[in-house]
Every structure is written in C-alpha cells, then in structure tokens.
Design an enzyme around this catalytic site. Structure first.
Site, PDB file in Angstrom:
ATOM      1  N   HIS A  27      12.526 -34.728  52.566  1.00  0.00           N
ATOM      2  CA  HIS A  27      11.917 -35.830  51.822  1.00  0.00           C
ATOM      3  C   HIS A  27      11.719 -35.419  50.365  1.00  0.00           C
ATOM      4  CE1 HIS A  27      10.760 -38.888  54.895  1.00  0.00           C
ATOM      5  NE2 HIS A  27      10.925 -37.853  55.709  1.00  0.00           N
TER       6      HIS A  27
ATOM      7  N   CYS B 238      16.239 -38.529  55.163  1.00  0.00           N
ATOM      8  CA  CYS B 238      15.713 -38.227  56.494  1.00  0.00           C
ATOM      9  C   CYS B 238      16.351 -39.153  57.543  1.00  0.00           C
ATOM     10  CB  CYS B 238      14.187 -38.297  56.501  1.00  0.00           C
ATOM     11  SG  CYS B 238      13.451 -37.510  57.952  1.00  0.00           S
TER      12      CYS B 238
ATOM     13  N   GLU C  58      10.975 -37.196  47.862  1.00  0.00           N
ATOM     14  CA  GLU C  58       9.870 -37.931  47.236  1.00  0.00           C
ATOM     15  C   GLU C  58       8.523 -37.242  47.488  1.00  0.00           C
ATOM     16  OE1 GLU C  58       9.596 -39.331  51.414  1.00  0.00           O
ATOM     17  OE2 GLU C  58      11.225 -38.743  50.072  1.00  0.00           O
TER      18      GLU C  58
END
Length: 234
Positions: free
Chosen positions: A210, A106, A212
C-alpha cells in the site's frame, strides 16, 4: 478510484451499507496534483462511460478476490464480493483496451493478475516470513515492514529505483500463477510477487503493498500516475 462496499456501524444502524475508501488514497492523488473521484459499484456494462469521464484509474485495496473469479474453490477467504470483482475486472479490461493510465494496489494488483488469466494464493502468511499472520493489533499491522527487490529496467524501477526497498504488508493473499503478458518486477525475500507490469499496457503498474500508507515515501508512484494521465490526455 474504486471503493470497498461493506457494512459498518454508524449512528443510524449497526450495519450501514457504505462505499468506503481510506483517506490516504485521496490525499496521495491530491498531493500529486490529481483530482480524485470515487467510483461506487456501477454496472460493469457502464465502465466505458466511466472511463470517458476520467484520465486515470486506481484499483484500490479491499476485501479478498472471490475464488470463483479465477476458477477456484474457497479455502481461506474473507470479505469477498463477486459483484465487486465483476466490476473491477470489467474496468481493468476496458482500461487495458483503451490504454488508460492505471495503478493497481494490493487487491487491485491481484485482480490485474486475474484479468490476465492468472490466479491467487488464498493465504500467503506464515510465521517467521516477510508475511506473518495478520495481527489483531492495528499498530502492529501498520508498522510491519519488509524488503523487496525491484528489477532494473522495469517501469517500477524508473519510478522508485531498482534494488532493495522497504514496503508494508497489509494482505494475506497474493499472486499465484502469473498471468499471460505480465512481467514480475518485484519480489519479497520469501518469493512472493510484489509488483507486476503488463507487456501490452505501458501505462499500467501493479503493486502488492500500500504506497498510500507509506507516509509519503512512495508518493512518486502517484506522481507517475498523474503525470502519465496528464501527458496521455493532451
């Protein structure tokens, strides 16, 4: 793993000066077999000492990149911190020089583009596109998904596979002019750059979304980072 310095309420003050990082980053690295270390805003002159102590780098999300970091004037910027930019750009430059395995996520991918001489679009959101205006409802933000197209033959395709893939969109800025020696390896349907790879740094990946926060669907990216770090450290 870089951190986001920002004032947040705690029991000691309404605006406690904190270095923060979402737990999903830490959990993802751990689940892939790595040992996560969180990096505060050290002096940019000390980044080589930092890299001497680690095998890989994750440049994480956070506030907007300050437009002065790429020679522009502010138009649509929030939570910018030029000191964070200076540190993370120095970290990327040193990691590039040393060939340190690096994943830029990001804000991290945006800084990777800036590090290679590119610039940013300060607001890429628009109604009816894959990147609508950021909602005030956290559930809507976390639930938003859109498709990207991953280029065959890219490093990203080696990790996640080529073709269509669903990702999240938790950002309002994006890559503008692509930096020198960078290849775009994924785009959203509105044309926004979703992944870049340096031609001179084979152990580096940048992604705009993202991974994660994708409930383990993109864990292969963290597996790639840890495996690459392990093989280059031997």
């Amino acid at each position: 793993m870089t951190t986001w310095r920002r004032p947040l309420p705690t029991f000691v003050a309404a605006d406690t000066d904190l270095y923060t990082l979402a737990a999903e980053y830490v959990d993802s690295v751990r689940s892939s077999g790595g040992v996560p270390l969180l990096l505060p805003h050290v002096d940019p002159a000390d980044v080589d000492a930092v890299l001497d102590a680690v095998d890989a780098v994750v440049v994480c999300g956070g506030g907007d990149v300050d437009p002065s970091s790429y020679g522009a004037v502010p138009e649509s910027v929030k939570d910018a911190d030029v000191r964070a930019d200076e540190l993370e750009l120095a970290l990327l430059a040193a990691a590039r020089r040393r060939g340190t395995p690096t994943m830029a996520i990001c804000r991290g991918m945006q800084l990777l583009n800036v590090a290679y001489g590119g610039d940013l679009a300060q607001d890429v959101t628009a109604p009816g596109t894959p990147h609508p205006p950021i909602s005030d409802d956290p559930g809507e933000v976390m639930g938003l998904r859109h498709d990207i197209a991953i280029e065959p033959g890219s490093r990203l395709a080696d990790v996640l596979g080529a073709g269509r893939r669903e990702v999240n969109a938790i950002h309002h800025q994006g890559v503008g002019r692509v930096g020198d020696d960078l290849v775009v390896t994924a785009r959203a349907d509105d044309g926004l750059v979703e992944a870049i790879e340096p031609t001179d740094w084979p152990t580096c990946l940048g992604v705009q979304w993202h991974p994660e926060k994708m409930d383990g669907a993109d864990r292969a990216l963290f597996d790639w980072l840890v495996t690459t770090a392990t093989s280059t450290a031997d």
